[in-house]
Design a protein around this motif. Structure first.
Motif, PDB file in Angstrom:
ATOM      1  N   ASP A  58       0.924   4.665  -6.039  1.00 51.20           N
ATOM      2  CA  ASP A  58      -0.371   5.292  -6.305  1.00 51.20           C
ATOM      3  C   ASP A  58      -0.606   5.544  -7.788  1.00 51.20           C
ATOM      4  OD1 ASP A  58      -1.002   5.225  -3.638  1.00 51.20           O
ATOM      5  OD2 ASP A  58      -0.644   7.363  -3.275  1.00 51.20           O
ATOM      6  N   ASP A  59       0.432   5.868  -8.534  1.00 50.21           N
ATOM      7  CA  ASP A  59       0.244   6.178  -9.953  1.00 50.21           C
ATOM      8  C   ASP A  59      -0.009   4.941 -10.822  1.00 50.21           C
ATOM      9  OD1 ASP A  59       2.913   5.406  -9.492  1.00 50.21           O
ATOM     10  OD2 ASP A  59       3.630   6.491 -11.247  1.00 50.21           O
ATOM     11  N   VAL A  60       0.218   3.744 -10.276  1.00 53.86           N
ATOM     12  CA  VAL A  60      -0.055   2.518 -11.037  1.00 53.86           C
ATOM     13  C   VAL A  60      -1.108   1.645 -10.354  1.00 53.86           C
ATOM     14  CG1 VAL A  60       2.206   2.455 -12.161  1.00 53.86           C
ATOM     15  CG2 VAL A  60       1.882   1.298  -9.960  1.00 53.86           C
ATOM     16  N   ARG A  61      -1.731   2.178  -9.335  1.00 55.84           N
ATOM     17  CA  ARG A  61      -2.663   1.410  -8.500  1.00 55.84           C
ATOM     18  C   ARG A  61      -3.760   0.720  -9.311  1.00 55.84           C
ATOM     19  NH1 ARG A  61      -1.032   0.197  -3.837  1.00 55.84           N
ATOM     20  NH2 ARG A  61      -0.445   2.317  -3.371  1.00 55.84           N
ATOM     21  N   THR A  62      -4.205   1.325 -10.401  1.00 56.97           N
ATOM     22  CA  THR A  62      -5.306   0.748 -11.177  1.00 56.97           C
ATOM     23  C   THR A  62      -4.891  -0.454 -12.028  1.00 56.97           C
ATOM     24  OG1 THR A  62      -4.962   2.312 -12.982  1.00 56.97           O
ATOM     25  CG2 THR A  62      -6.564   2.933 -11.277  1.00 56.97           C
ATOM     26  N   CYS A  63      -3.596  -0.685 -12.176  1.00 55.39           N
ATOM     27  CA  CYS A  63      -3.169  -1.814 -13.022  1.00 55.39           C
ATOM     28  C   CYS A  63      -2.308  -2.823 -12.265  1.00 55.39           C
ATOM     29  CB  CYS A  63      -2.463  -1.316 -14.273  1.00 55.39           C
ATOM     30  SG  CYS A  63      -1.113  -0.190 -13.985  1.00 55.39           S
ATOM     31  N   ARG A 102       0.805  -1.228   0.000  1.00 53.93           N
ATOM     32  CA  ARG A 102       0.000   0.000   0.000  1.00 53.93           C
ATOM     33  C   ARG A 102       0.837   1.278   0.000  1.00 53.93           C
ATOM     34  NH1 ARG A 102      -5.342  -1.148   3.537  1.00 53.93           N
ATOM     35  NH2 ARG A 102      -5.784  -3.197   2.661  1.00 53.93           N
ATOM     36  N   TYR A 149      -2.193  -5.423  -8.462  1.00 54.12           N
ATOM     37  CA  TYR A 149      -2.938  -6.012  -7.345  1.00 54.12           C
ATOM     38  C   TYR A 149      -2.318  -5.476  -6.060  1.00 54.12           C
ATOM     39  CZ  TYR A 149      -4.734  -9.515  -4.115  1.00 54.12           C
ATOM     40  OH  TYR A 149      -5.339 -10.145  -3.064  1.00 54.12           O
ATOM     41  N   THR A 150      -3.111  -4.872  -5.198  1.00 54.54           N
ATOM     42  CA  THR A 150      -2.589  -4.306  -3.961  1.00 54.54           C
ATOM     43  C   THR A 150      -2.731  -5.311  -2.828  1.00 54.54           C
ATOM     44  OG1 THR A 150      -3.147  -2.067  -4.686  1.00 54.54           O
ATOM     45  CG2 THR A 150      -2.735  -2.377  -2.342  1.00 54.54           C
TER      46      THR A 150
END
Length: 75
Positions: free
Chosen positions: A39-44, A34, A46-47
């Motif tokens: 943050d800039d790649v969070r959408t692509c 986390r 798995y966190t």
């Protein structure tokens, strides 16, 4: 071939992670902690649920179980 590339960073003073882009370029799923550097790649990616070994293990297991279920139902 790997099932998952993991970037287990904790807190960092960096604004972003350049190394995560190498993982993304392989077309292998990428898991990150986390940390705000992702943050800039969070959408692509798995966190993972945290950065402790037990939380990372939990997240990896959940990811792999979901991936196996997707493979079964995608056939």
């Amino acid at each position: 071939k790997s099932d998952l590339i993991i970037y287990p960073y904790e807190n960092s003073n960096e604004s972003s992670s350049a190394s995560v882009r190498y993982g993304l370029a392989t077309s292998t799923p990428v898991a990150v902690t986390r940390s705000s550097i992702f943050d800039d790649v969070r959408t692509c990616v798995y966190t993972l649920p945290g950065s402790t070994s037990s939380l990372m293990a939990k997240g990896i297991i959940e990811f792999l179980e979901k991936k196996i279920v997707r493979r079964v139902f995608d056939k």
